[in-house]
Enzyme design. Structure first.
Site: not given
Length: 446
Positions: A26, A100, A124
């Protein structure tokens, strides 16, 4: 009954057993997709996971005229940036959502179009991730930035130029920003105190394949010599070491046995050492790593998170759940994100004994020690966990709640599981493959 896809019922007490696969990281794949914007030719990215961050970046790339389509093999994307164009502000905002990632579009878009727009950013809620670092860096390259009601507007009145930058902290995001901006900037950029995570190295490999000139020194200094143009790349993303460690911690906490196909030793060595110290067992082969609880008592440890090559902060939360089952007092000192231990309050509600402290416990003093943050924890175990109602706070904390619910006696209701899709591909299917007893309200899954 209507199925609520954001609530999961977890019937705990069953060891996780079986085999799953992890694909591309990720923390690399979305950034490699953004890098394709810099090229004058198509790129081919393999081992791409089906996660929300990838879908967000795919949508943003398409808004800017990049053609993105699946390749011949599963998990392959073809990205053609030949016709990059400006995108509608409202569309950017809608596609970005809480991600983001859009901040990393700045450098490539300034090079390709001379301007960029960045909406308000989410992510987060685990502590400060100041985007000011990114904007300060872009200004040093020569960009102008105007703050408006709907976001930030950036322009490059002339070609961006190389600069010397020293980061106050080896931030992964800011290091990525510098790399994606410096490769086409005029002259040499020297970045000191850079992040050197495996995903950063893999992004550098992608950029080098495109024609960039990037050198990494042993003292966290990266030197980028700007070039006039870049081509495309063909690249297979490195596996997701953070997801692999999460499932390893789940195997340990549930007294299970899980083979993680795709997991690699080299990028996980620090985690593997800690896993073994706690009392977990693992076996490595050419295809992956098997993790299991060998029986007997788990051991308490002292643990301090750090930037790579230290113990990664994203490994901490899932492992803390396993530490609730270890005998004695474990000390955890979080040095990367000041608010990352907030998730432990829910574990205490489930029966864990975890006390948070403002002091730097167990290791060296860190930047949070004098700032009144609860960033150290003492975990007393073993404790029997009981099912509870849980609300997921963030990606890794959310997966940690899932582990706790799986290890607990009784049934837990886990709310907000959609957040886990940001970083865990097909996690519901993987739970079922490992024998977890879970269900969506109104629809049994396993």
């Amino acid at each position: 009954m209507t199925v609520n896809d954001d609530v999961l019922l977890v019937h705990g007490g069953t060891p996780l057993e079986g085999e799953i696969r992890v694909r591309g990281a990720k923390n690399l794949v979305p950034k490699a997709m953004v890098a394709a914007l810099l090229g004058s030719a198509p790129s081919r990215l393999r081992n791409v996971p089906d996660i929300r961050d990838v879908r967000v970046v795919r949508g943003l790339l398409q808004l800017h005229g990049v053609t993105v389509r699946p390749g011949d093999e599963p998990g392959e994307l073809l990205l053609d940036p030949t016709h990059v164009e400006s995108a509608n502000v409202a569309d950017i905002d809608a596609h970005a959502g809480s991600s983001r990632i859009p901040i990393l579009f700045c450098g490539p878009l300034l090079h390709r179009l001379g301007h960029a727009f960045i909406p308000g950013l989410g992510g987060c809620d685990i502590g400060g991730r100041p985007i000011d670092f990114h904007f300060d860096v872009l200004r040093q390259f020569g960009a102008t930035i105007e703050k408006r009601a709907d976001g930030q507007y950036l322009e490059a009145p002339q070609r961006l130029r190389g600069t010397k930058i020293r980061l106050p902290y080896p931030s992964v995001g800011t290091t990525e920003q510098v790399l994606l901006t410096a490769v086409l900037a005029e002259g040499v950029t020297e970045l000191s105190n850079a992040a050197v995570e495996p995903e950063i190295e893999d992004l550098i490999c992608v950029l080098q394949k495109m024609g960039a000139i990037i050198a990494m020194d042993t003292d966290r200094t990266i030197r980028i010599t700007g070039v006039d143009s870049l081509g495309g790349y063909t690249h297979r993303a490195l596996p997701d070491r953070l997801e692999a460690a999460s499932w390893a911690s789940a195997a340990l906490a549930t007294e299970g046995n899980v083979y993680i196909r795709g997991a690699q030793q080299r990028s996980m060595m620090t985690f593997l050492n800690t896993f073994r110290k706690v009392g977990g067992a693992f076996e490595i082969d050419d295809e992956g790593i098997r993790f299991w609880h060998p029986g007997g008592q788990l051991k308490s440890i002292a643990l301090e998170t750090d930037v790579h090559p230290g113990f990664q902060t994203d490994w901490q939360q899932p492992l803390v759940v396993a530490l609730t089952q270890a005998t004695g007092l474990s000390i955890v000192h979080e040095t990367v994100y000041e608010s990352r231990l907030g998730f432990t309050s829910a574990l205490n509600q489930m029966g864990a004994h975890i006390q948070l402290y403002r002091e730097c416990l167990g290791g060296s003093h860190c930047r949070f020690g004098q700032r009144n943050f609860l960033h150290s924890a003492v975990v007393s175990g073993p404790t029997r966990l009981q099912g509870a109602d849980l609300v997921i706070p963030d990606l890794r904390g959310g997966f940690s709640y899932l582990i706790a619910a799986l290890a607990a006696q009784g049934t837990s209701r886990v709310h907000g599981i959609g957040l886990i899709n940001r970083g865990y591909e097909n996690f519901m299917e993987k739970l079922m493959e490992l024998g977890a007893k879970v269900e969506l309200p109104g629809k049994a899954l396993g």
